[in-house]
Design a protein around this motif. Structure first.
Motif, PDB file in Angstrom:
ATOM      1  N   MET A  50       0.702  -1.094   0.154  1.00 52.07           N
ATOM      2  CA  MET A  50      -0.188   0.537   0.543  1.00 52.07           C
ATOM      3  C   MET A  50       1.247   1.407   0.292  1.00 52.07           C
ATOM      4  O   MET A  50       0.649   2.560  -0.265  1.00 52.07           O
ATOM      5  N   ALA A  51       1.468   1.270   0.363  1.00 54.85           N
ATOM      6  CA  ALA A  51       2.457   2.492   0.824  1.00 54.85           C
ATOM      7  C   ALA A  51       3.290   2.714  -0.243  1.00 54.85           C
ATOM      8  O   ALA A  51       3.381   3.784  -1.151  1.00 54.85           O
ATOM      9  N   THR A  52       3.831   1.622  -1.441  1.00 53.90           N
ATOM     10  CA  THR A  52       4.848   1.698  -2.663  1.00 53.90           C
ATOM     11  C   THR A  52       3.211   2.498  -3.786  1.00 53.90           C
ATOM     12  O   THR A  52       3.928   3.918  -4.275  1.00 53.90           O
ATOM     13  N   VAL A  53       2.417   1.801  -3.874  1.00 51.10           N
ATOM     14  CA  VAL A  53       1.364   3.246  -4.383  1.00 51.10           C
ATOM     15  C   VAL A  53       1.367   4.175  -3.891  1.00 51.10           C
ATOM     16  O   VAL A  53       0.649   5.022  -4.876  1.00 51.10           O
ATOM     17  N   MET A  54       0.923   4.455  -2.819  1.00 51.72           N
ATOM     18  CA  MET A  54       0.734   5.910  -2.507  1.00 51.72           C
ATOM     19  C   MET A  54       1.984   6.550  -2.319  1.00 51.72           C
ATOM     20  O   MET A  54       1.316   7.434  -2.547  1.00 51.72           O
ATOM     21  N   LEU A  55       3.089   5.923  -2.768  1.00 51.62           N
ATOM     22  CA  LEU A  55       4.174   6.613  -3.099  1.00 51.62           C
ATOM     23  C   LEU A  55       3.925   6.594  -4.181  1.00 51.62           C
ATOM     24  O   LEU A  55       4.661   8.530  -4.961  1.00 51.62           O
ATOM     25  N   ALA A  56       3.418   5.898  -5.686  1.00 54.17           N
ATOM     26  CA  ALA A  56       2.991   6.358  -7.206  1.00 54.17           C
ATOM     27  C   ALA A  56       2.635   7.356  -7.020  1.00 54.17           C
ATOM     28  O   ALA A  56       2.593   8.208  -8.035  1.00 54.17           O
ATOM     29  N   LEU A  57       1.543   7.804  -6.048  1.00 50.91           N
ATOM     30  CA  LEU A  57       0.882   8.888  -6.097  1.00 50.91           C
ATOM     31  C   LEU A  57       0.940   9.610  -6.126  1.00 50.91           C
ATOM     32  O   LEU A  57       0.239  10.416  -6.214  1.00 50.91           O
ATOM     33  N   THR A  58       2.009   9.726  -5.334  1.00 45.43           N
ATOM     34  CA  THR A  58       2.712  11.107  -4.748  1.00 45.43           C
ATOM     35  C   THR A  58       2.543  12.491  -5.239  1.00 45.43           C
ATOM     36  O   THR A  58       1.990  12.901  -5.472  1.00 45.43           O
ATOM     37  N   PRO A  59       3.459  12.248  -6.831  1.00 44.48           N
ATOM     38  CA  PRO A  59       4.541  13.249  -7.234  1.00 44.48           C
ATOM     39  C   PRO A  59       2.722  13.741  -8.164  1.00 44.48           C
ATOM     40  O   PRO A  59       2.275  15.615  -7.934  1.00 44.48           O
ATOM     41  N   ALA A  60       1.824  12.873  -8.435  1.00 43.93           N
ATOM     42  CA  ALA A  60       0.860  13.663  -8.658  1.00 43.93           C
ATOM     43  C   ALA A  60      -0.591  14.221  -8.080  1.00 43.93           C
ATOM     44  O   ALA A  60      -0.702  15.252  -8.375  1.00 43.93           O
ATOM     45  N   THR A  61      -0.355  14.125  -7.171  1.00 42.56           N
ATOM     46  CA  THR A  61      -0.724  14.589  -6.284  1.00 42.56           C
ATOM     47  C   THR A  61      -0.541  16.022  -5.514  1.00 42.56           C
ATOM     48  O   THR A  61      -1.222  17.586  -5.587  1.00 42.56           O
ATOM     49  N   LEU A  62       0.559  16.093  -5.714  1.00 45.48           N
ATOM     50  CA  LEU A  62       1.489  17.208  -4.889  1.00 45.48           C
ATOM     51  C   LEU A  62       0.926  18.391  -6.185  1.00 45.48           C
ATOM     52  O   LEU A  62       0.731  19.348  -5.904  1.00 45.48           O
ATOM     53  N   TYR A  63       1.824  17.488  -7.188  1.00 43.29           N
ATOM     54  CA  TYR A  63       1.248  18.791  -8.334  1.00 43.29           C
ATOM     55  C   TYR A  63       0.049  19.011  -8.233  1.00 43.29           C
ATOM     56  O   TYR A  63      -0.456  20.077  -9.121  1.00 43.29           O
ATOM     57  N   GLY A  64      -0.852  18.584  -8.403  1.00 43.81           N
ATOM     58  CA  GLY A  64      -2.196  19.075  -7.952  1.00 43.81           C
ATOM     59  C   GLY A  64      -2.590  19.951  -6.949  1.00 43.81           C
ATOM     60  O   GLY A  64      -3.931  20.643  -7.382  1.00 43.81           O
ATOM     61  N   PHE A  65      -1.579  19.943  -6.249  1.00 48.32           N
ATOM     62  CA  PHE A  65      -2.391  20.875  -4.866  1.00 48.32           C
ATOM     63  C   PHE A  65      -1.897  21.802  -5.449  1.00 48.32           C
ATOM     64  O   PHE A  65      -2.371  23.156  -5.282  1.00 48.32           O
ATOM     65  N   TRP A  66      -0.486  21.722  -6.528  1.00 46.82           N
ATOM     66  CA  TRP A  66       0.208  23.356  -6.678  1.00 46.82           C
ATOM     67  C   TRP A  66      -0.731  23.973  -7.596  1.00 46.82           C
ATOM     68  O   TRP A  66      -0.892  24.865  -7.986  1.00 46.82           O
ATOM     69  N   LEU A  67      -1.697  22.710  -8.298  1.00 49.70           N
ATOM     70  CA  LEU A  67      -2.695  23.636  -9.441  1.00 49.70           C
ATOM     71  C   LEU A  67      -3.972  23.843  -9.290  1.00 49.70           C
ATOM     72  O   LEU A  67      -4.330  25.193  -9.122  1.00 49.70           O
ATOM     73  N   TYR A  68      -4.296  22.888  -7.917  1.00 55.42           N
ATOM     74  CA  TYR A  68      -5.544  23.689  -7.070  1.00 55.42           C
ATOM     75  C   TYR A  68      -5.519  23.919  -5.930  1.00 55.42           C
ATOM     76  O   TYR A  68      -6.682  25.128  -5.731  1.00 55.42           O
ATOM     77  N   GLY A  69      -4.530  24.487  -5.703  1.00 51.00           N
ATOM     78  CA  GLY A  69      -4.262  25.432  -4.042  1.00 51.00           C
ATOM     79  C   GLY A  69      -4.820  24.714  -3.295  1.00 51.00           C
ATOM     80  O   GLY A  69      -5.565  23.284  -2.772  1.00 51.00           O
ATOM     81  N   TRP A  70      -5.432  25.694  -2.071  1.00 52.89           N
ATOM     82  CA  TRP A  70      -5.989  25.368  -0.543  1.00 52.89           C
ATOM     83  C   TRP A  70      -6.638  23.875  -0.723  1.00 52.89           C
ATOM     84  O   TRP A  70      -7.227  23.067  -0.025  1.00 52.89           O
ATOM     85  N   PRO A  71      -7.811  24.531  -1.498  1.00 51.66           N
ATOM     86  CA  PRO A  71      -9.287  23.850  -1.623  1.00 51.66           C
ATOM     87  C   PRO A  71      -8.871  21.765  -1.302  1.00 51.66           C
ATOM     88  O   PRO A  71      -9.529  21.006  -0.883  1.00 51.66           O
ATOM     89  N   SER A  72      -8.262  22.436  -2.459  1.00 56.13           N
ATOM     90  CA  SER A  72      -7.807  21.240  -2.753  1.00 56.13           C
ATOM     91  C   SER A  72      -7.302  19.717  -1.955  1.00 56.13           C
ATOM     92  O   SER A  72      -7.308  18.749  -1.468  1.00 56.13           O
ATOM     93  N   ILE A  73      -6.328  20.707  -1.059  1.00 57.68           N
ATOM     94  CA  ILE A  73      -5.358  19.906  -0.217  1.00 57.68           C
ATOM     95  C   ILE A  73      -6.814  19.604   1.233  1.00 57.68           C
ATOM     96  O   ILE A  73      -6.384  18.611   1.273  1.00 57.68           O
TER      97      ILE A  73
END
Ligand code: SF4
Ligand code: SF4
Lengths: 497, 372
Positions: free
Chosen positions: B28-51
């Protein structure tokens, strides 16, 4: 090996556990001095237990016959030391959970006096039957762990005209290196033994499969085999369970052993490297199987390595010889993947024991089992192409027949599935349990069939007897009536016309 | 002497006595790790509400799991520690509109773990992918909120809501002043225009731009397709998943899309657009590959993946919804038991029907050992 090679060449099945073979494998072979007391179990092989032929108190020489083979599939047992027989019978286990075993107890005189060896200068001048007889008489059994009497396999190979002898130097179990050590130190004995076996079964070539994580053994064997064109040394990928007969045959020949057949039926016969060396000893030197190389390894062992030890030596003595850092958290006879757990060390070394592992607490820890997440790792790992998770799911609900329909019977208990499972589900235990249940049912069914047949036969017999009795009674009545009538006729002749 | 070698731990019943160092938590941790870059990038694109939405969804997914375990009187901590509830929440969060109100994430998270997972008996027992069931349930129940996409407004831009106003967006909804940011996703846009009778050749030039960098309206996991794909490749390399489902699913989308686009570009979007839009990448690498709800043989996975892909395309193209990944995956989830029943690996020494191979034929085979 390049990535592409790996992608296309490595078998898709199996697992690749850390092999933990070194440094133990690299230590020079040590020789265990004969212990004071030894216990030779009468059953160290598949088949009938051997029958003692010595008396308590009798003096014996090293290599002298202690117990003779009994039945078609059996093997004799010889004395591993010179000394005296002190007991014959049940040896009780010093542990509540350990079962006792039947053995001949010996006291060593430390003189190491051998019997007069019946050596053969040129085994290839002997008839195959004679080699088979000598192998059987020397008590040689499959030393890779299967312990099937080797001579019985020779006969089979001869009868089915097997052309290819496969010599199993896979030794895929982690931690074990007894075969590795043997091939490094006594390669010429292995090659000679293999050629004798080849002669005995009438094969034309020998393929020696050795996992490529043993480069020293491969080099030594290549050197020893160089003069013999018919002996081919074939490195194979290090992948568990490469040392399993079926997988090695598949890798070396491209043939598969059909589910309902034996290897000999597809033209190959597999013998372990240690077995070949034992055949060399038996036939060329006239020495029965009374000693073997055993790996003593594991985190609890101070000086892990390989030991040349007399059979019948207690595991405790082997461990003491190599030293222990700490009380082992787990003792295993054989390798970690398929070996049997030992409840204590008061168990003698037997013919099929290639290793004694004393695990420390860290090695012995297996995390608790969790739920199956259906990750499919077990399916990918299974060398037989089974579906361990599906079988386990059926067995969990006692649906043994459904598990059998998923070919549970083809499971070789290699343990790949359980090893690889991220939820640490003891899959092999499920399978052993189910196999036990199924064979118990089968036995019950056979017994019921047999008793039904007996009952039916009894009913038939009773009916027949009743019928016969009635017929006899009728006959007697008729005879009596006829006699009476005749008598009456004689009495009253005037009535006849 | 015997004290020396008496084993201290209870002797195990049977082999093997060794085990992989892997664990469910590690997977599970590996899957989450793999999701992390896209998620962080999404956070940057969509800002605080998305976080905030992400945090709320994950928290409620874990809460749902914990509540169920407590109700069943089991200890919650070890089970929560396996990471599966967190991953479910995470996958749901990255498939939601990034500025969706908090209760969407909360309801979805609870629904996913309580009704779609624990109600079936917990990890490994559910037939359907919990995150996708939750997403579809939300979409049907709250179509307005679930299709309110916003254009990216990177977190470092002046107009982007800060930590406080971002929280207000999540808690109270998108304020009037920021209304300009709402937008349609490309698939939605194309579908609406088509239904108005405007064909793609005319409408596409006005469509929200499609960019590999992901700077376009969509969910967190949709916009940065390439980061999702990179994460997916990591999973394949780490052998957490095999290539079969992703490749089959992407092919299942791309092949019909390419063919139909070739036939009539005015009516059918091209394959690249399809692959980079909606949940195609997220679905192929992270959703359809869910162990529990997908077949566990290689051939079964190819069938399953192709089915997911083709159904996604069919739903996107001809059904009422602009996006079809969730529906497609759920439909194929329902077929998983059937696929697993009929598609089995060949057993050693037997043919595909399970009949033992013929020994004389096998013995006649020439010996072909490979050189290693
Ligand atoms: S490896 Fe374990 S968890 Fe994975 S499918 Fe097999 S039994 Fe289930
Ligand atoms: S199912 Fe049997 S043969 Fe297959 S990996 Fe497990 S133990 Fe080995």
């Amino acid at each position: 090996m390049g990535l592409i090679d790996r992608l296309f060449k490595d078998p898709a099945w199996g697992v690749h556990p850390d092999d933990h073979k070194r440094p133990a494998a690299d230590q020079p072979l040590r020789v265990l001095p004969p212990p004071a007391r030894l216990y030779m179990p009468l059953q160290q092989h598949v088949g009938g237990a051997a029958r003692p032929v010595v008396q308590v108190g009798e003096k014996v020489l090293k290599g002298q016959l202690l117990a003779a083979a009994q039945g078609n599939i059996s093997a004799p047992v010889h004395s591993p030391v010179s000394g005296q027989v002190v007991a014959i019978g049940e040896v009780t286990a010093p542990h509540p959970s350990g079962l006792g075993f039947t053995a001949i107890t010996l006291e060593s005189d430390f003189a190491e006096r051998w019997i007069d060896a019946d050596a053969v200068a040129d085994p290839f001048s002997l008839a195959p039957e004679e080699i088979t007889r000598r192998t059987a008489a020397a008590g040689v059994v499959g030393l890779g762990g299967a312990t099937f009497p080797s001579a019985v396999k020779f006969v089979l190979g001869q009868r089915l005209k097997v052309a290819t002898l496969i010599v199993n130097g896979g030794e895929c179990e982690p931690y074990l290196s007894s075969d590795d050590r043997l091939m490094r130190d006594r390669a010429s004995e292995v090659v000679d033994g293999a050629r004798i076996v080849m002669h005995a079964i009438g094969a034309t070539q020998v393929l020696v499969g050795i996992e490529n994580n043993k480069p020293e053994a491969i080099a030594a064997m290549q050197l020893a085999a160089a003069p013999f064109a018919e002996v081919n040394i074939c490195p194979v990928p290090a992948r568990y369970p490469m040392g399993s007969d079926k997988q090695l045959i598949q890798t070396l020949t491209g043939r598969e052993v059909p589910a309902d057949a034996r290897a000999a039926e597809v033209g190959v016969l597999v013998h372990n490297v240690s077995t070949c060396a034992a055949v060399h000893q038996a036939v060329r030197l006239g020495r029965p199987l009374v000693e073997r190389i055993v790996t003593v390894n594991g985190g609890a062992v101070r000086e892990p390595g390989n030991v040349f030890a007399p059979l019948g030596t207690l595991v405790d003595e082997l461990l003491a010889f190599c030293g222990l850092h700490e009380a082992p958290s787990r003792l295993i006879l054989g390798g970690p993947m398929m070996g049997s757990p030992l409840a204590h060390g008061k168990i003698p070394l037997v013919k099929g024991a290639s290793g004694i592992l004393a695990f420390d607490a860290r090695e012995a820890t297996i995390p608790p089992a969790g739920p199956c997440i259906r990750c499919g790792s077990c399916t990918r790992a299974c060398p037989m192409g089974l579906l361990p998770l599906e079988m386990a799911a059926r067995i969990r609900h006692d649906k043994f027949d459904e598990a059998a329909a998923l070919m549970l019977g083809d499971c070789i208990s290699c343990g790949c599935c359980a090893w690889v499972c991220p939820s640490h589900i003891p899959l092999v235990q499920y399978f052993s349990h189910a196999k036990g249940e199924l064979s118990a049912r089968e036995r019950t069914r056979l017994r019921n069939d047999a008793s039904r047949r007996l009952a039916e036969a009894r009913v038939l017999r009773l009916e027949r007897e009743a019928r016969e009795k009635a017929e006899a009674a009728l006959r007697r009545k008729a005879e009596r009536a006829a006699a009476k009538a005749a008598a009456e006729r004689q009495e009253t002749p005037g009535e006849t016309v | 002497m015997s004290a020396l070698s008496r084993t201290s731990a209870a002797a195990p019943v049977a082999a093997p006595h060794a085990s992989t160092s892997g664990s469910v938590t590690a997977v599970m941790a590996t899957v989450m790790l793999a999701l992390t870059p896209a998620t962080l990038y999404g956070f940057w694109l969509y800002g605080w509400p998305s976080i905030y939405l992400w945090l709320i969804t994950v928290a409620f997914a874990m809460l749902g799991e914990a509540v169920c375990l407590r109700l069943m009187e089991r200890r919650a901590v070890p089970v929560l520690f396996d990471g599966s509830a967190m991953l479910t929440g995470w996958l749901l969060a990255v498939s939601l509109p990034p500025w969706a109100p908090w209760w969407i994430g909360a309801l979805g998270g609870l629904f996913a773990t309580m009704l779609c997972k624990q109600a079936f008996g917990g990890l490994g027992q559910n037939l359907f992918n919990p995150a996708m069931v939750a997403r579809v349930a939300l979409l049907i129940s709250f179509p307005v909120q679930m299709t309110a996409w916003v254009a990216p407004l990177p977190i470092d831009m002046a107009a982007a809501p800060g930590p406080i106003s971002g929280l207000l967006v999540t808690l109270k909804g998108i304020p009037q002043g920021l209304d300009a940011v709402s937008s349609a996703s490309l698939l939605g846009f194309a579908k609406t225009e088509m239904s108005r009778g405007v064909d793609l050749l005319q409408s596409l030039p006005h469509a929200p731009s499609l960019s590999w960098l992901g700077s376009r309206p969509g969910s967190l996991g949709e916009t940065a397709s390439w980061l999702i794909a990179a994460g997916g490749l990591l999973l394949i390399v780490r052998r957490v998943i095999s290539w079969h489902i992703p490749v089959a699913m992407l092919a299942g989308i791309a092949v019909p899309a390419a063919l139909l686009h070739l036939v009539d570009p005015a009516r059918y979007l091209d394959a690249t657009t399809h692959l980079l839009s909606g949940g195609a990448m997220l679905g192929a690498f992270f959703i359809a590959t869910d162990y529990v709800t997908s077949p566990n043989t290689a051939r079964g996975q190819l069938i399953f993946g192709a089915g997911c892909g083709v159904l996604t395309y069919v739903i996107r193209t001809w059904a009422g919804y602009p996006e079809g990944v969730a529906f497609a995956v759920l439909l194929m989830n329902s077929l998983t038991p059937i696929i697993d029943r009929y598609v089995k690996p060949r057993v050693y020494g037997r043919d595909r029907q399970g009949v033992a191979l013929d020994a004389p034929a096998m013995a006649a085979r020439p010996i072909v050992g490979r050189e290693y």
